[in-house]
Each structure stands twice: as C-alpha cells, then as structure tokens.
Design a protein around this motif. Structure first.
Motif, mmCIF file in Angstrom:
data_model
loop_
_atom_site.group_PDB
_atom_site.id
_atom_site.type_symbol
_atom_site.label_atom_id
_atom_site.label_comp_id
_atom_site.label_asym_id
_atom_site.label_seq_id
_atom_site.Cartn_x
_atom_site.Cartn_y
_atom_site.Cartn_z
ATOM 1 N N ALA A 49 4.900 -10.672 0.212
ATOM 2 C CA ALA A 49 4.171 -9.465 0.677
ATOM 3 C C ALA A 49 3.311 -8.468 -0.134
ATOM 4 O O ALA A 49 2.232 -8.412 0.133
ATOM 5 C CB ALA A 49 5.167 -8.481 1.418
ATOM 6 N N TYR A 50 3.975 -8.627 -1.476
ATOM 7 C CA TYR A 50 3.032 -7.688 -2.551
ATOM 8 C C TYR A 50 1.795 -8.638 -2.930
ATOM 9 O O TYR A 50 0.816 -8.310 -3.212
ATOM 10 C CB TYR A 50 3.895 -7.416 -3.769
ATOM 11 N N LYS A 51 2.291 -10.083 -2.894
ATOM 12 C CA LYS A 51 0.960 -11.008 -3.516
ATOM 13 C C LYS A 51 0.079 -10.817 -2.335
ATOM 14 O O LYS A 51 -1.282 -10.698 -2.669
ATOM 15 C CB LYS A 51 1.809 -12.190 -3.652
ATOM 16 N N MET A 326 6.464 -0.289 1.842
ATOM 17 C CA MET A 326 5.531 -1.795 2.040
ATOM 18 C C MET A 326 4.186 -1.165 2.860
ATOM 19 O O MET A 326 3.193 -1.430 2.347
ATOM 20 C CB MET A 326 6.032 -2.847 2.747
ATOM 21 N N GLN A 327 4.581 -0.099 3.769
ATOM 22 C CA GLN A 327 3.382 0.435 4.560
ATOM 23 C C GLN A 327 2.553 1.263 3.539
ATOM 24 O O GLN A 327 1.153 1.325 3.547
ATOM 25 C CB GLN A 327 3.891 1.422 5.415
ATOM 26 N N LEU A 328 3.095 1.872 2.563
ATOM 27 C CA LEU A 328 2.567 2.770 1.646
ATOM 28 C C LEU A 328 1.566 2.013 0.510
ATOM 29 O O LEU A 328 0.663 2.337 0.154
ATOM 30 C CB LEU A 328 3.385 3.853 1.038
ATOM 31 N N LEU A 344 3.597 2.119 -8.885
ATOM 32 C CA LEU A 344 4.500 1.071 -8.848
ATOM 33 C C LEU A 344 5.510 1.117 -7.807
ATOM 34 O O LEU A 344 6.136 2.266 -7.487
ATOM 35 C CB LEU A 344 5.471 1.237 -10.136
ATOM 36 N N PHE A 345 5.422 0.038 -6.716
ATOM 37 C CA PHE A 345 6.117 0.037 -5.480
ATOM 38 C C PHE A 345 7.371 -0.712 -5.861
ATOM 39 O O PHE A 345 7.420 -2.069 -6.077
ATOM 40 C CB PHE A 345 5.493 -0.504 -4.452
ATOM 41 N N THR A 346 8.511 -0.081 -5.829
ATOM 42 C CA THR A 346 9.740 -0.806 -6.151
ATOM 43 C C THR A 346 10.775 -1.011 -5.224
ATOM 44 O O THR A 346 10.939 -0.279 -4.496
ATOM 45 C CB THR A 346 10.493 -0.114 -7.319
#
Length: 513
Positions: A49-51, A326-328, A344-346
């Motif tokens: 998803a991040y990719k 994930m929305q943010l 950084l989304f962790t």
C-alpha cells in the motif's frame, strides 16, 4: 446538530477505508498475530500500500524494520499450589514468563504481600522499604492507592499513574529481585474483566530478546482472581479486604504470608524476527525534523481451545486505526506542496503483548529521537456516528493539547477529558514507549466511548469483527481533525514541550536542540 467536516481539506474515502479494515480484520489474516501467517499477510499488505501511494521506505532502503523477538507459548496444563491450596490455570490464575527458558519453576517460594508494589520517591511511597524479596513470590494489588482512596492528594486520585500499570509492577518486582508476581484482579481498578486477563495471558506471547535471554525480567508474570486472593490470605489467617485497605495508606508495611508457592511453567520457544512497517513523505526545508503518525498493526492472533479455532480479528483494535493512518498517508502524499518536515507513517508489531515493536523503534529509531517533533497514535477509532467532542487522554501533559484544542474548535467540537482516567490509557499504547524517550505524543482512542458494549463484549475477544454497516461518521471527523494537527506540525517551527514535571520531560531535556 453535529458539525460538518465536508469543508475540511482532508477528504475521506469511505470505500477504501472499508476495504482496508475488511481485509486486515478478515479471517484470512488470522488475527494479525506476530510471527504468524497473519503477520506475513499484514506486513505485505502495508508495504504494498505504501509503495502504491508513492511513499518512500521509512527505514533507509526498506519499508520494514526487523524486530528480534521470542515467541513463547506456555503449556497451559499447570497448577498453582500455595501450601495445601490448589488453583487451576485460566479460571483461577494465569502465569507466563518473558525469560527465554524452556522451563521455570517456583519451588517452595516464600509468599509476601507487598501492597501495590510501588517504589515512587516523588510520592514518598515505597512498598519495598526495608524488605528483601530476593527469589520470593509477591502478591500485588492492581492500580494504585489514588484510585483505591479516591483522594486527589494521594498519587493522582482517581486517575491512574504509571505506577498502577501491571507492566510497572512486574518491572519493579524484578528490580527488587522477586522470582514471581501475582497481581490480584478486580474489574473496576483493572478496567477490564477476568476474561480479558485470561484471553491475553493463556496463549502465545512475544518479547524482545536481550543477550542474557531476559534473565533480568521477572520470572513468573501472573494474575490471580480476587476470590483466589481471599483464599490465600485466609490460609495465612489474614483478612484480605482489611489488608487491602491498609495497603492504600503510606504507613503500610509488606507482610510475609508464611506460605510457600509451587508452580512449573513449561514453554515452547521460537526465536524469530517480526517487523515494524513505515512509509515516508520527505520534508523540504526542515527535512531532518520528523513527525510520526502511527497505529499498531497486530492483534491477538488465532488460538485453538477445546478443539476449536478462535480468531481475534481486532477490527476496531486496531485495524480501524491502521486503515486511518493509511487514509492520512494517501491524503498528504496527494498534496501539491510537500511538507516542510518529514512525515513518517508507521505500524508497529506486538503492541498487544507489551508495546514491543514500539520499544524497539524507540531504542532504534530511523533518526535520533531529538529529531522527532511528536508522535501521534491511533489505537481504535469511532466507527459509529460522529460526535460533538474529541477525547483527551491526560491533562496538562504536553503542549500538544493546544493543537488538539484548536483542531477541535475549528470543527465546532469540544475537547472532553478522558471519562475513565482510572484505566491508565495514557500508558497502554505505543506512544508511551516514545514518551519514555522524551517524544511528546497524542493518543486518539475510541474503545467503548461510543459503544458501551465494546469493552464488555468485544475488547480482546473474538467478537471484535468488521461490520460493513458501520456508519464511519466518527472516523471521518477524527481523521479530519488529526489531518489538521499534522498539517500544522509538519509546516511550522514549533517543538511542543512537556508541561508537567516527569521523566519524559527530563529525557527531552537531554536531547535539547
């Protein structure tokens, strides 16, 4: 009438949110237990998803941070014997260990009642004063004397301090040299029923591993039912309820029960690697300064009991939070202007078994903690209708509370104090591991606040499942509020400070820029 957030810059994609929670909380993901098939599926899902969003890897050239762990599964066929009393595992007590040993035993271990098991110089309180518990078994009350007395002059009155948390009680007993701890469960001061204790402590658990196989940790980490404690004290010719009242007074002195404890804990141990996951939006003019947005990805996994499979899908706790982060991430990646500071989304592993992934991240951050401005943490969202308030956990803790106040005001909402400060939620999620490293944070949690049945019937139980009929109005407005806070912190020069005197504030001072 509830305030509208349609005009907010954050745009909520309800369809994608539903799909993310549905997937993460599906039976296929097997309750997202660390070191399981569920972990493999979850980590791959987040990384992909991040990719797809175009986020950069959060850990150098990788989206993953390896977390060395031990998977410890205790043989549940055990009994606790205290003199002539025999207690059954699960129904009467629970016992486990984080020491990486195949077997651990209590052999005629002396039993001592140490009240609340607290050593807190700032409160002039030491339950271990002039006491030697080396190798002994201690019985400890849950929560702290402030809750017991409801006296605001004792600790923090009704609001739990960290000294009331079970994690602290195990840590302090280990520092004192005890071999075993049994915490007396009572629903009100614990903030949950015995079913939560039983579900959380009679299956596979996880721990970080040090070079000494965690020998400095407490040997036996146990809980006992309230009625069991009464039986034990009666066998010692003592009145539990009277001693409990005495233990809430500063004059309390620990009491040897003149009883012996016997227990054998046998473990199946697997050393393996779990993973934290992170995606990065680099900053521009202040790119060496980081803001962290987080939700833990794990839950309790899958167990086999009575020959049947039980999956703890953890839809609200915390697939709802992961989907929110994930929305943010999608929202901020789609903005035309990159933020001044990096975001950084962790998603960390093993929060449910003691903030393990968060502890590892806090000790091995991708950048020094002095470069992390703040840590925002979602641990369960309001999947129902929107409300006209947002909860604040803690009061006068850090200047981030001003950001919360302003964001709520912009939505026409009020800030409501934690309705259950006695539950100690400030110390029960991943932001606390970062706080101990001096990084101030905010926690966003809606476990049971808008659904009174959640804590009693769903929290850490198999009933915490995805529901396609969720309204999600609460998710929408809370993500818009969090987005507002992120946008401000990511684009200003402010370094929110701790307000009250604490070890957190002292730790931040060590990192003073």
């Amino acid at each position: 009438m509830l305030p509208s957030v349609d005009a907010a810059p954050f745009q909520f994609d309800q369809k994608i949110y539903h799909e993310d929670v549905k997937t993460l909380a599906s039976d296929e993901f097997e309750g997202r237990g660390p070191l399981s098939k569920g972990e493999k599926l979850t980590v791959e899902y987040l990384e992909n998803a991040y990719k797809a969003m175009g986020l950069e890897p959060g850990f150098g050239d990788s989206y993953r941070q390896a977390v060395p762990m031990a998977k410890i599964t205790a043989d549940q066929n055990m009994q606790l014997k205290i003199d002539d009393l025999v207690f059954n595992n699960g129904s009467d007590f629970t016992a486990r260990t984080e020491q990486v040993l195949p077997q651990l035993a209590l052999n005629n271990s002396d039993v001592v009642f140490v009240g609340y098991g607290i050593n807190a110089p700032e409160y002039q309180w030491n339950d271990y004063a002039n006491l030697d518990v080396q190798g002994k078994t201690v019985i400890i009350l849950v929560n702290d004397p402030g809750f017991a007395t409801q006296d605001p002059s004792i600790f923090k009155g009704n609001a739990m301090t960290y000294y009331g948390r079970w994690t602290y009680k195990y840590e302090e007993a280990a520092r004192q040299g005890a071999k075993a701890v049994f915490i007396v469960h009572e629903t009100a001061p614990a903030a949950y029923g015995w079913n939560v204790v039983q579900n959380s402590n009679t299956n596979t658990k996880y721990t970080l591993v040090d070079e000494d196989k965690n020998q400095s940790y407490i040997g036996v980490m146990g809980w006992i039912q309230h009625d069991v404690a009464k039986q034990i004290f009666k066998a010692a010719n003592l009145d539990f309820d009277k001693l409990k009242d005495t233990a809430a007074k500063p004059s309390f002195n620990a009491i040897p029960l003149n009883l012996k404890a016997n227990l054998s804990v046998k473990n199946d141990i697997e050393l393996a690697t779990s993973y934290n996951v992170a995606g990065l939006i680099p900053g521009t003019s202040q790119g060496d300064e980081y803001l962290v947005m987080h939700a833990h990805w794990d839950h309790l996994g899958k167990t086999i009991k009575d020959g049947k499979s039980h999956i703890y899908n953890g839809a609200v706790d915390n697939a709802s939070g992961v989907a929110g982060v994930m929305q943010l991430a999608r929202h901020f990646k789609q903005q035309k202007l990159a933020p001044k500071r990096a975001i950084l989304f962790t998603a960390f592993t093993a929060e449910e078994t003691g903030l393990i992934g968060a502890q590892y991240f806090a000790a091995h951050p991708p950048v020094p903690t002095k470069q992390i401005v703040s840590f925002l943490n979602i641990d369960g969202m309001n999947v129902g209708k929107g409300v006209d308030y947002i909860l604040r956990y803690g009061e006068n803790v850090s200047e981030l509370e001003t950001y919360l106040d302003n964001a709520a005001k912009a939505q026409g909402r009020s800030v409501k104090a934690d309705p259950r400060p006695q539950n100690g939620l400030m110390f029960r999620s991943d932001h606390f591991a970062l706080a101990k490293q001096g990084v101030p944070g905010l926690m966003f949690m809606s476990l049971g606040d808008t659904d009174p049945e959640y804590i009693s019937h769903k929290y850490h139980q198999t009933a915490d499942d995805y529901n396609p009929n969720w309204d999600l109005g609460g998710v929408k407005q809370d993500l818009a509020l969090i987005s507002d806070i992120i946008e401000k912190l990511a684009n200003n020069d402010d370094w929110p400070k701790w307000i009250e005197e604490s070890d957190f504030k002292k730790r931040r001072a060590e990192d003073a820029r």
